[in-house]
Design a protein around this motif. Structure first.
Motif, PDB file in Angstrom:
ATOM      1  N   PRO A  76       9.257   1.923  -5.507  1.00  0.00           N
ATOM      2  CA  PRO A  76       9.112   3.029  -4.553  1.00  0.00           C
ATOM      3  C   PRO A  76       7.633   3.357  -4.377  1.00  0.00           C
ATOM      4  CG  PRO A  76       9.884   3.843  -6.689  1.00  0.00           C
ATOM      5  CD  PRO A  76       9.892   2.345  -6.770  1.00  0.00           C
ATOM      6  N   VAL A  77       7.224   3.667  -3.164  1.00  0.00           N
ATOM      7  CA  VAL A  77       5.817   3.978  -2.893  1.00  0.00           C
ATOM      8  C   VAL A  77       5.577   5.458  -3.164  1.00  0.00           C
ATOM      9  CG1 VAL A  77       4.005   4.042  -1.141  1.00  0.00           C
ATOM     10  CG2 VAL A  77       5.631   2.140  -1.195  1.00  0.00           C
ATOM     11  N   SER A  78       4.566   5.729  -3.981  1.00  0.00           N
ATOM     12  CA  SER A  78       4.226   7.095  -4.359  1.00  0.00           C
ATOM     13  C   SER A  78       2.729   7.305  -4.125  1.00  0.00           C
ATOM     14  CB  SER A  78       4.574   7.314  -5.842  1.00  0.00           C
ATOM     15  OG  SER A  78       4.173   8.595  -6.271  1.00  0.00           O
ATOM     16  N   PRO A  79       2.317   8.478  -3.636  1.00  0.00           N
ATOM     17  CA  PRO A  79       0.904   8.677  -3.291  1.00  0.00           C
ATOM     18  C   PRO A  79      -0.052   8.525  -4.468  1.00  0.00           C
ATOM     19  CG  PRO A  79       2.133  10.751  -3.143  1.00  0.00           C
ATOM     20  CD  PRO A  79       3.138   9.659  -3.292  1.00  0.00           C
ATOM     21  N   GLY A  80       0.378   8.929  -5.676  1.00  0.00           N
ATOM     22  CA  GLY A  80      -0.500   8.799  -6.842  1.00  0.00           C
ATOM     23  C   GLY A  80      -0.834   7.350  -7.161  1.00  0.00           C
ATOM     24  N   PRO A  81       0.183   6.521  -7.485  1.00  0.00           N
ATOM     25  CA  PRO A  81      -0.089   5.107  -7.739  1.00  0.00           C
ATOM     26  C   PRO A  81      -0.764   4.411  -6.560  1.00  0.00           C
ATOM     27  CG  PRO A  81       2.098   5.676  -8.510  1.00  0.00           C
ATOM     28  CD  PRO A  81       1.569   6.884  -7.767  1.00  0.00           C
ATOM     29  N   LYS A  82      -0.401   4.791  -5.337  1.00  0.00           N
ATOM     30  CA  LYS A  82      -0.990   4.133  -4.173  1.00  0.00           C
ATOM     31  C   LYS A  82      -2.498   4.342  -4.132  1.00  0.00           C
ATOM     32  CE  LYS A  82      -0.502   3.644   0.839  1.00  0.00           C
ATOM     33  NZ  LYS A  82       0.184   4.086   2.066  1.00  0.00           N
ATOM     34  N   ARG A  83      -2.951   5.552  -4.413  1.00  0.00           N
ATOM     35  CA  ARG A  83      -4.387   5.833  -4.390  1.00  0.00           C
ATOM     36  C   ARG A  83      -5.112   5.153  -5.547  1.00  0.00           C
ATOM     37  NH1 ARG A  83      -8.883   6.018  -1.876  1.00  0.00           N
ATOM     38  NH2 ARG A  83     -10.237   7.835  -2.204  1.00  0.00           N
ATOM     39  N   LEU A  84      -4.587   5.286  -6.750  1.00  0.00           N
ATOM     40  CA  LEU A  84      -5.292   4.771  -7.927  1.00  0.00           C
ATOM     41  C   LEU A  84      -5.312   3.248  -7.983  1.00  0.00           C
ATOM     42  CD1 LEU A  84      -4.242   7.221 -10.802  1.00  0.00           C
ATOM     43  CD2 LEU A  84      -6.238   7.305  -9.298  1.00  0.00           C
TER      44      LEU A  84
ATOM     45  N   LEU B  12      -4.947 -15.541  -0.689  1.00  0.00           N
ATOM     46  CA  LEU B  12      -5.201 -14.111  -0.616  1.00  0.00           C
ATOM     47  C   LEU B  12      -6.576 -13.822  -0.021  1.00  0.00           C
ATOM     48  CD1 LEU B  12      -3.978 -12.720  -4.062  1.00  0.00           C
ATOM     49  CD2 LEU B  12      -2.953 -12.334  -1.842  1.00  0.00           C
ATOM     50  N   LYS B  13      -6.668 -12.755   0.766  1.00  0.00           N
ATOM     51  CA  LYS B  13      -7.972 -12.274   1.206  1.00  0.00           C
ATOM     52  C   LYS B  13      -8.488 -11.316   0.141  1.00  0.00           C
ATOM     53  CE  LYS B  13      -7.045 -12.778   6.145  1.00  0.00           C
ATOM     54  NZ  LYS B  13      -6.918 -12.095   7.453  1.00  0.00           N
ATOM     55  N   PHE B  14      -9.008 -11.919  -0.926  1.00  0.00           N
ATOM     56  CA  PHE B  14      -9.420 -11.171  -2.106  1.00  0.00           C
ATOM     57  C   PHE B  14     -10.674 -10.363  -1.815  1.00  0.00           C
ATOM     58  CE2 PHE B  14      -9.694 -10.856  -6.796  1.00  0.00           C
ATOM     59  CZ  PHE B  14      -8.341 -10.814  -7.080  1.00  0.00           C
ATOM     60  N   THR B  15     -10.699  -9.092  -2.212  1.00  0.00           N
ATOM     61  CA  THR B  15     -11.838  -8.221  -1.968  1.00  0.00           C
ATOM     62  C   THR B  15     -12.291  -7.571  -3.271  1.00  0.00           C
ATOM     63  OG1 THR B  15     -10.480  -6.257  -1.588  1.00  0.00           O
ATOM     64  CG2 THR B  15     -10.903  -7.684   0.320  1.00  0.00           C
ATOM     65  N   ARG B  16     -13.356  -6.818  -3.166  1.00  0.00           N
ATOM     66  CA  ARG B  16     -13.860  -6.069  -4.321  1.00  0.00           C
ATOM     67  C   ARG B  16     -12.791  -5.110  -4.850  1.00  0.00           C
ATOM     68  NH1 ARG B  16     -19.527  -4.894  -5.247  1.00  0.00           N
ATOM     69  NH2 ARG B  16     -19.794  -3.271  -6.837  1.00  0.00           N
ATOM     70  N   ASN B  17     -12.025  -4.501  -3.948  1.00  0.00           N
ATOM     71  CA  ASN B  17     -10.976  -3.560  -4.368  1.00  0.00           C
ATOM     72  C   ASN B  17      -9.849  -4.265  -5.122  1.00  0.00           C
ATOM     73  OD1 ASN B  17     -12.275  -1.321  -3.410  1.00  0.00           O
ATOM     74  ND2 ASN B  17     -11.054  -1.129  -1.543  1.00  0.00           N
ATOM     75  N   HIS B  18      -9.573  -5.531  -4.787  1.00  0.00           N
ATOM     76  CA  HIS B  18      -8.578  -6.281  -5.561  1.00  0.00           C
ATOM     77  C   HIS B  18      -9.046  -6.423  -7.008  1.00  0.00           C
ATOM     78  CE1 HIS B  18      -7.215  -7.522  -1.522  1.00  0.00           C
ATOM     79  NE2 HIS B  18      -6.057  -7.789  -2.090  1.00  0.00           N
ATOM     80  N   VAL B  19     -10.326  -6.717  -7.180  1.00  0.00           N
ATOM     81  CA  VAL B  19     -10.886  -6.845  -8.536  1.00  0.00           C
ATOM     82  C   VAL B  19     -10.685  -5.541  -9.309  1.00  0.00           C
ATOM     83  CG1 VAL B  19     -12.980  -7.270  -9.888  1.00  0.00           C
ATOM     84  CG2 VAL B  19     -12.592  -8.533  -7.761  1.00  0.00           C
ATOM     85  N   LYS B  20     -11.012  -4.419  -8.680  1.00  0.00           N
ATOM     86  CA  LYS B  20     -10.874  -3.114  -9.339  1.00  0.00           C
ATOM     87  C   LYS B  20      -9.413  -2.806  -9.681  1.00  0.00           C
ATOM     88  CE  LYS B  20     -14.735  -1.091  -6.734  1.00  0.00           C
ATOM     89  NZ  LYS B  20     -15.090  -0.016  -5.784  1.00  0.00           N
ATOM     90  N   ALA B  21      -8.514  -3.091  -8.739  1.00  0.00           N
ATOM     91  CA  ALA B  21      -7.096  -2.772  -8.948  1.00  0.00           C
ATOM     92  C   ALA B  21      -6.524  -3.539 -10.135  1.00  0.00           C
ATOM     93  CB  ALA B  21      -6.297  -3.087  -7.685  1.00  0.00           C
TER      94      ALA B  21
ATOM     95  N   TYR C 167      -5.767   1.315  -5.294  1.00  0.00           N
ATOM     96  CA  TYR C 167      -6.440   0.808  -4.090  1.00  0.00           C
ATOM     97  C   TYR C 167      -5.431   0.303  -3.053  1.00  0.00           C
ATOM     98  CZ  TYR C 167     -10.498   1.209  -7.111  1.00  0.00           C
ATOM     99  OH  TYR C 167     -11.465   1.704  -7.979  1.00  0.00           O
ATOM    100  N   ASP C 168      -4.486   1.186  -2.753  1.00  0.00           N
ATOM    101  CA  ASP C 168      -3.433   0.885  -1.773  1.00  0.00           C
ATOM    102  C   ASP C 168      -2.522  -0.237  -2.269  1.00  0.00           C
ATOM    103  OD1 ASP C 168      -2.029   1.413   0.526  1.00  0.00           O
ATOM    104  OD2 ASP C 168      -3.248   0.107   1.780  1.00  0.00           O
ATOM    105  N   LEU C 169      -2.091  -0.092  -3.539  1.00  0.00           N
ATOM    106  CA  LEU C 169      -1.091  -0.976  -4.160  1.00  0.00           C
ATOM    107  C   LEU C 169      -1.555  -2.436  -4.223  1.00  0.00           C
ATOM    108  CD1 LEU C 169       2.055   0.548  -2.388  1.00  0.00           C
ATOM    109  CD2 LEU C 169       1.131   1.157  -4.628  1.00  0.00           C
ATOM    110  N   LYS C 170      -2.796  -2.636  -4.625  1.00  0.00           N
ATOM    111  CA  LYS C 170      -3.329  -3.994  -4.750  1.00  0.00           C
ATOM    112  C   LYS C 170      -3.191  -4.551  -6.163  1.00  0.00           C
ATOM    113  CE  LYS C 170      -6.696  -3.934  -0.954  1.00  0.00           C
ATOM    114  NZ  LYS C 170      -6.252  -2.711  -0.289  1.00  0.00           N
TER     115      LYS C 170
END
Length: 516
Positions: free
Chosen positions: A109-117, A296-305, A119-122
């Motif tokens: 289930p999509v939840s705003p807390g996990p989604k933000r922390l 995958l279009k891997f980005t800096r945010n993927h690394v962080k997630a 990086y948009d569920l990455k």
């Protein structure tokens, strides 16, 4: 006159469209209500307006839900505000969902807390099921279990366990609060594996708030947000005025800045390199980002997630299991003596337990199994969501229903564990091959199926190796004046449940110190 007629015609058309939409809405609601009436939904406690059954969960929901399941059955429906949920409390019901219907309900289930922390569920743990999740999980698993990574993990594990034993040895047979020491060990292992040797550098040691931010992040991941359970606009308004959104943003910015610092250190061409440099997880993730590996279009945010995922999943679960194991052992002198006798016989005069000794410690493995049976780190497994209509135990479960598996209740199920299920007794595993790897329905602390915890093997190796050395090198006793009945076993937590009070024990050193 013409204008009036046109306006009248326009008004009539708007009215007609409005009436059609209203009738369509009424029809849709009627169909939905009739459909739900025709379904055989699971039984459950009666909900109240707005809150549903949220008010019944209490501070220890795994216990409350077990008690409610005794009244309503092992497949039980709840309403978490507006969100329909089903709680599974028996091995058979959980197995039917996790294995038989795995593909039908392996999303989150999509939840705003996990989604933000994340990086948009990455990340892996909270990403919805699909092509992205399959590829990112494959990447993480390969990196965690590759020969290079296994070697790197064992080096980090041995270093941190040696540090723990040295620290406890300096206590001089005085009472020690174990919690912080064990948390530091888990943090050190995961940090070294993820970040390499720079994890011990000045910049890292100065960032003392990182662990505190991770603790707060765990609370956010538990889904304690009004937007999860109330209509979106109302929930979002409540989260703003209660400070939930502000707290979430503060935690996110703190962690984000920390991860940026880590990435910049790894990108520095003048970074001091050791023999194992380039072998840590961040280096591998950066190479995927920079070299555009895979589809995958891997980005800096993927690394962080994925870094975030590694810490959240790796630190708490290992430290919680070690602490519950030590709590149960100190309350059971017979089991403590038996497992220490086994370990010391295998060590045979050496000053430490070595990695190659671990396969011989069969009773220690039973101790860990029994600990996980009674104290799964996440008593309610991370929730899933049905992607389509399914049936469990003959009950209809519509699509978009949250599914919670009460692993804590399953571990204490009387039918599966007929001999005193509430007691700590590792010998119950002598006559069976039940394990925690997701192949036996009676023991599911890490789940099973597609969403089984990918870091399970790494975490268990840390738990067993740490316990083996703690039990090899020290005789453990309670502080003067305490008896085993004084050891509190109260729990607290949201996503992971740990001891409510510190575990204070006296380590009496037995083994010789190693010369360095």
């Amino acid at each position: 006159m013409v204008t009036r007629v046109l306006n009248s015609t326009s008004f009539s058309r708007r009215m007609a469209v409005t009436l059609i939409l209203l009738l369509a809405l009424i029809s849709a609601v009627s169909v939905l209500l009739l459909t739900r009436k025709s379904l055989k939904l699971p039984p459950g406690p009666a909900p109240v307006p707005v809150l549903g059954n949220l008010h019944q969960l209490g501070p220890l929901p795994h216990r409350t839900l077990r008690d409610l399941a005794r009244l309503h059955g092992p497949v039980m429906q709840l309403w978490l505000g507006k969100a329909p949920a089903v709680v599974l409390s028996s091995p058979e019901a959980a197995w039917e969902m996790l294995r038989v219907h795995d593909l039908d309900c392996c999303t989150r289930p999509v939840s705003p807390g996990p989604k933000r922390l994340t990086y948009d569920l990455k990340n892996v743990a909270f990403a919805p099921y699909g092509a992205y999740w399959r590829e990112i999980r494959k990447l993480l698993v390969v990196e965690l279990v590759s020969a290079r990574r296994v070697k790197a993990v064992w080096c980090a594990r041995e270093q941190q366990v040696e540090k723990l034993i040295s620290t406890l040895g300096c206590a001089g047979a005085k009472p020690v609060a174990l919690d912080e020491h064990i948390l530091s060990l888990s943090d050190g292992i995961i940090g070294t594996v993820a970040f390499g040797n720079i994890y011990g550098s000045d910049k890292f040691t100065q960032n003392k708030n990182f662990q505190h931010a991770l603790d707060e992040a765990t609370d956010v991941l538990s889904g304690s947000s009004a937007e999860d359970f109330l209509p979106k606009a109302v929930g979002r308004f409540i989260d703003h005025i209660t400070g939930v959104v502000a707290q979430r943003e503060r935690i996110f910015k703190h962690l984000d800045a920390f991860f940026d610092m880590v990435i910049e250190q790894h990108l520095d061409p003048n970074r001091a390199k050791s023999e194992n440099s380039g072998d840590d997880l961040v280096d591998v993730l950066i190479s995927h980002w920079k070299e555009h590996r895979g589809t995958l279009k891997f980005t800096r945010n993927h690394v962080k997630a994925i870094i975030f995922d590694t810490f959240i999943a790796g630190i708490d679960t290992s430290s919680i299991t070690i602490m519950w194991a030590m709590s149960e052992l100190i309350r059971s002198p017979r089991v403590l003596n038996k497992v220490q006798t086994e370990i010391r016989a295998v060590v045979d005069g050496k000053d430490r337990v070595r990695p190659e000794d671990m396969s011989k410690l069969k009773y220690l493995r039973m101790v860990v199994k029994e600990t996980l049976r009674l104290h799964p780190p996440a008593p309610l497994l991370v929730p899933r969501e049905t992607m389509r209509h399914i049936q469990i135990s003959g009950y209809d479960i519509p699509a978009k229903t949250r599914i919670y598996v009460n692993a804590w209740a399953i571990g204490r199920d009387q039918a599966s564990w007929p001999e005193h299920p509430e007691e700590f007794n590792p010998e119950r595993f002598e006559e069976n091959e039940i394990d925690f790897k997701g192949e036996h329905l009676q023991l599911l602390p890490f789940g099973t199926g597609r969403r089984i915890c990918p870091g399970m093997s790494m975490g268990i190796a840390t738990v067993e190796f740490t316990l083996a050395n703690m039990l090899c090198c020290f005789q453990w006793a309670l502080p003067e004046g305490m008896v085993v009945e004084d050891v509190s076993m109260e729990e607290e937590g949201k996503l992971n449940f740990h001891r409510k009070t510190p575990l204070v024990l006296v380590p009496i050193i037995l083994c010789k110190r190693r010369n360095h």
